[in-house]
Every structure is written in structure tokens, then in C-alpha cells.
Design a protein around this motif. Structure first.
Motif, short mmCIF file in Angstrom:
data_model
loop_
_atom_site.label_atom_id
_atom_site.label_comp_id
_atom_site.label_asym_id
_atom_site.label_seq_id
_atom_site.Cartn_x
_atom_site.Cartn_y
_atom_site.Cartn_z
N LYS A 80 0.83 -1.21 0.00
CA LYS A 80 0.00 0.00 0.00
C LYS A 80 0.86 1.26 0.00
N LYS A 81 0.59 2.18 0.93
CA LYS A 81 1.14 3.53 0.83
C LYS A 81 2.66 3.60 0.80
N LEU A 82 3.34 2.74 1.58
CA LEU A 82 4.79 2.85 1.67
C LEU A 82 5.47 2.48 0.35
N SER A 83 5.07 1.35 -0.22
CA SER A 83 5.67 0.97 -1.50
C SER A 83 5.14 1.83 -2.64
N GLU A 84 3.85 2.20 -2.58
CA GLU A 84 3.28 3.06 -3.63
C GLU A 84 4.02 4.39 -3.70
N GLY A 85 4.24 4.99 -2.54
CA GLY A 85 4.91 6.29 -2.51
C GLY A 85 6.36 6.20 -2.93
N THR A 86 7.05 5.15 -2.47
CA THR A 86 8.46 4.98 -2.84
C THR A 86 8.60 4.76 -4.34
N ALA A 87 7.78 3.89 -4.90
CA ALA A 87 7.84 3.62 -6.33
C ALA A 87 7.50 4.87 -7.14
N ALA A 88 6.53 5.64 -6.68
CA ALA A 88 6.16 6.86 -7.40
C ALA A 88 7.30 7.87 -7.40
N LEU A 89 8.00 7.99 -6.28
CA LEU A 89 9.16 8.89 -6.21
C LEU A 89 10.27 8.44 -7.16
N LEU A 90 10.47 7.12 -7.24
CA LEU A 90 11.49 6.61 -8.16
C LEU A 90 11.10 6.92 -9.60
N ARG A 91 9.84 6.69 -9.94
CA ARG A 91 9.40 6.98 -11.30
C ARG A 91 9.54 8.47 -11.62
N TYR A 92 9.25 9.32 -10.64
CA TYR A 92 9.40 10.76 -10.82
C TYR A 92 10.83 11.12 -11.18
N ASN A 93 11.76 10.33 -10.66
CA ASN A 93 13.18 10.57 -10.91
C ASN A 93 13.73 9.73 -12.06
N GLY A 94 12.83 9.19 -12.88
CA GLY A 94 13.24 8.52 -14.10
C GLY A 94 13.61 7.06 -13.95
N ILE A 95 13.28 6.44 -12.82
CA ILE A 95 13.62 5.04 -12.59
C ILE A 95 12.35 4.19 -12.69
N PRO A 96 12.25 3.27 -13.64
CA PRO A 96 11.06 2.42 -13.74
C PRO A 96 10.88 1.62 -12.44
N ALA A 97 9.74 1.76 -11.83
CA ALA A 97 9.51 1.10 -10.54
C ALA A 97 8.07 0.63 -10.43
N GLU A 98 7.92 -0.57 -9.87
CA GLU A 98 6.60 -1.15 -9.62
C GLU A 98 6.51 -1.54 -8.15
N THR A 99 5.31 -1.84 -7.71
CA THR A 99 5.11 -2.36 -6.36
C THR A 99 4.66 -3.81 -6.45
N LEU A 100 4.96 -4.56 -5.42
CA LEU A 100 4.49 -5.94 -5.34
C LEU A 100 3.05 -5.93 -4.86
N ASP A 101 2.15 -6.41 -5.68
CA ASP A 101 0.73 -6.42 -5.34
C ASP A 101 0.50 -7.26 -4.08
N GLY A 102 -0.08 -6.65 -3.07
CA GLY A 102 -0.31 -7.34 -1.81
C GLY A 102 0.90 -7.37 -0.90
N GLY A 103 2.03 -6.91 -1.40
CA GLY A 103 3.23 -6.78 -0.59
C GLY A 103 3.80 -8.09 -0.07
N TYR A 104 4.58 -7.95 0.98
CA TYR A 104 5.24 -9.10 1.60
C TYR A 104 4.22 -10.13 2.07
N GLU A 105 3.08 -9.67 2.58
CA GLU A 105 2.07 -10.59 3.09
C GLU A 105 1.52 -11.50 1.99
N ALA A 106 1.38 -10.98 0.78
CA ALA A 106 0.89 -11.80 -0.32
C ALA A 106 1.91 -12.87 -0.68
N TRP A 107 3.18 -12.52 -0.65
CA TRP A 107 4.25 -13.49 -0.93
C TRP A 107 4.23 -14.61 0.10
N VAL A 108 4.11 -14.24 1.38
CA VAL A 108 4.06 -15.24 2.45
C VAL A 108 2.84 -16.13 2.30
#
Length: 272
Positions: free
Chosen positions: A71-99
Motif C-alpha cells: 500500500k502507501k509505503l511501496s506506492e509512494g516509494t515507487a512513485a518517487l522513483l518513477r518521478y526521478n526517471g527510474i522504472p519502478a513497480e510495487t508488489l501487489d499485496g506486498g510481503y504478506e501476499a508473498w508469504v
């Protein structure tokens, strides 16, 4: 409608362990990380608060950002990276989805201490053949993509590891070594929580080639031959390791995706 800025855990799982895997950044807050100190294979810990410090490392690379729930933490971090020209995505559902998907996780307690640049350091005998190339491949692809490998005189491995705050491997009487019939590659797969059908198949091939047991897998003699050939092509151990990465990438993809595929020269009669 699916988002173009997220990736599902199953798609990410297909990328992990391959050269095409993006840089994986775990930005979970300390409280969440402390409750479950494990990492998605190949990911590295970073704080969103220090993004300006570590963002330059991602220049020219693609990144996937992982927080607890995607959610917000990865969404915001990825958006900041994209703003600075770095292709960035978030993991849907985050760490909990992976577990929840029961996908592999690396226990941080098994990692050596990090150096000043945040890398693990590993020390082994010079002139590698099989295990000492297979293990660095496993570490680079599934544990620490930035890992440092030092190949030194056999008698000095433990002393160098101690002096340079590294982990000795594939020598006698250390943690990361052969155990019974298992070779060091087997041990690392187990200790790092990486067991999977493809890696288990590859481990059998490595064990057969490394312990003179070609009966374990039909592919073992081929790995042995290729490994010995590489050792004679390269006088520099690090150059050999780089070439060996491609060799093990190929064996891994065969183990994962191509074991049922066959090939034979077409045997057709003229006019058939």
C-alpha cells in the motif's frame, strides 16, 4: 483493470533467480521486519526515508518495491522513483501476499554481516571448479545480488574470512560446507530456505558432478565437462565466475522450464 505499476507475486516468482530479475527493494518498517526477519529472495533492505541516498544505485535499472501490504509505503516509494526517471513497480499485496502464497523466504539470521556498502562477503579456495561456482551463482541470484566473492589460497580462507568479516565456504570444518553426501550447494539451498523443484533438480546435478557420482543425474557429466573447460579457459577466478553465471543460468532454466523438451535432427526421407 490491472495496474501497470504493480506486479503479482506469481509473476515476480518467475523472475526471481534469473538475470532479468529487477532490483528488489524491501521498505517494510522496522516493526514489521522485526516480527518476520526474512526477505524475498534477492531483495535488499532500504528505508523509504533514505531514498535520496540509495536511489542513485538504481540508475539504468528497473525496481520492484516491497512493503508489508503493498500500500502507501511501496506506492509512494515507487512513485518517487518513477518521478526521478527510474522504472519502478510495487508488489501487489506486498510481503504478506508473498508469504500467503508459500513462496521461498531467506532468513536474515543466515546472512553474514554486511560490509560498509551493504554487501555480504564470501571467501573460498582459489581455482574453483563446480561447488565454488554453483554457490556464488545461488547467492547472487537468490540471496544477495551484490555479494562479494574472494578466492584465496586454501590455507588462508578462514583467516581472510575472519579479517575481512566474511563467511568461509566450501572448505572443511566451517558452517557452509559439505555435510555427509550433500555438497555445499545443497546446504545453502536448505539453510537459505530456497528449496524448490527446479533448485532440487539442479542440486542433484551439481552433487553428481562435484562428488564424482555421475549416476545421480544424466546431466552431471555434462556439467563436470563444462566446468572443467571453464577452469582452463580462464586464469582469473572472477572472470571464470562471470562465465559460470551464464552456465548455471542455463542449467537452472532447463531445470525449471525445459526438462520435458527433446531435440533430434529430423530424419526425413526425400520427398516425405
Amino acid at each position: 483493470m490491472s495496474s501497470t505499476t504493480t506486479i503479482s507475486h506469481d509473476k515476480l516468482a518467475r523472475l526471481v533467480g534469473t538475470p532479468a530479475c529487477p532490483v528488489l527493494i524491501d521498505v517494510r518498517i522496522d516493526e514489521d521486519y522485526t516480527l518476520d526477519p526474512r526477505l524475498i529472495p534477492g531483495s535488499r533492505r532500504r528505508s523509504h526515508k533514505d531514498i535520496e541516498t540509495w536511489m542513485p544505485e538504481l540508475s539504468g535499472k528497473r525496481a520492484i518495491i516491497i512493503c508489508q501490504q503493498g500500500k502507501k509505503l511501496s506506492e509512494g516509494t515507487a512513485a518517487l522513483l518513477r518521478y526521478n526517471g527510474i522504472p519502478a513497480e510495487t508488489l501487489d499485496g506486498g510481503y504478506e501476499a508473498w508469504v500467503a502464497a508459500s513462496l521461498p523466504l531467506v532468513p536474515v539470521s543466515r546472512l553474514p554481516a554486511l560490509d560498509q556498502k551493504g554487501r555480504t562477503v564470501w571467501v573460498t579456495r582459489a581455482r574453483p571448479k563446480i561447488d565454488r561456482i554453483a554457490c556464488p551463482w545461488l547467492i547472487r541470484r537468490f540471496v544477495d545480488p551484490a555479494a562479494v566473492f574472494l578466492f584465496v589460497t586454501p590455507a588462508e580462507v578462514e583467516a581472510v574470512a575472519d579479517r575481512f568479516n566474511g563467511a568461509a565456504f566450501d572448505i572443511e570444518n566451517v558452517f557452509w560446507s559439505h555435510r555427509g553426501e550433500l555438497c555445499t550447494f545443497d546446504v545453502m539451498i536448505e539453510e537459505f530456505g530456497l528449496a524448490s523443484e527446479p533448485l532440487s533438480r539442479l542440486a542433484t546435478i551439481v552433487r553428481g558432478a562435484d562428488t564424482a557420482r555421475p549416476d545421480l543425474a544424466p546431466e552431471a557429466p555434462g556439467l563436470l565437462a563444462a566446468s572443467l573447460g571453464l577452469s582452463r579457459m580462464f586464469a582469473d577466478d572472477l572472470e571464470q565466475l562471470e562465465a559460470g553465471m551464464t552456465l548455471y543460468d542455463a542449467f537452472y532454466r532447463w531445470c525449471r522450464d525445459a526438462t520435458d523438451e527433446t531435440h533430434n535432427w529430423p530424419n526425413r526421407k526425400p520427398g516425405a
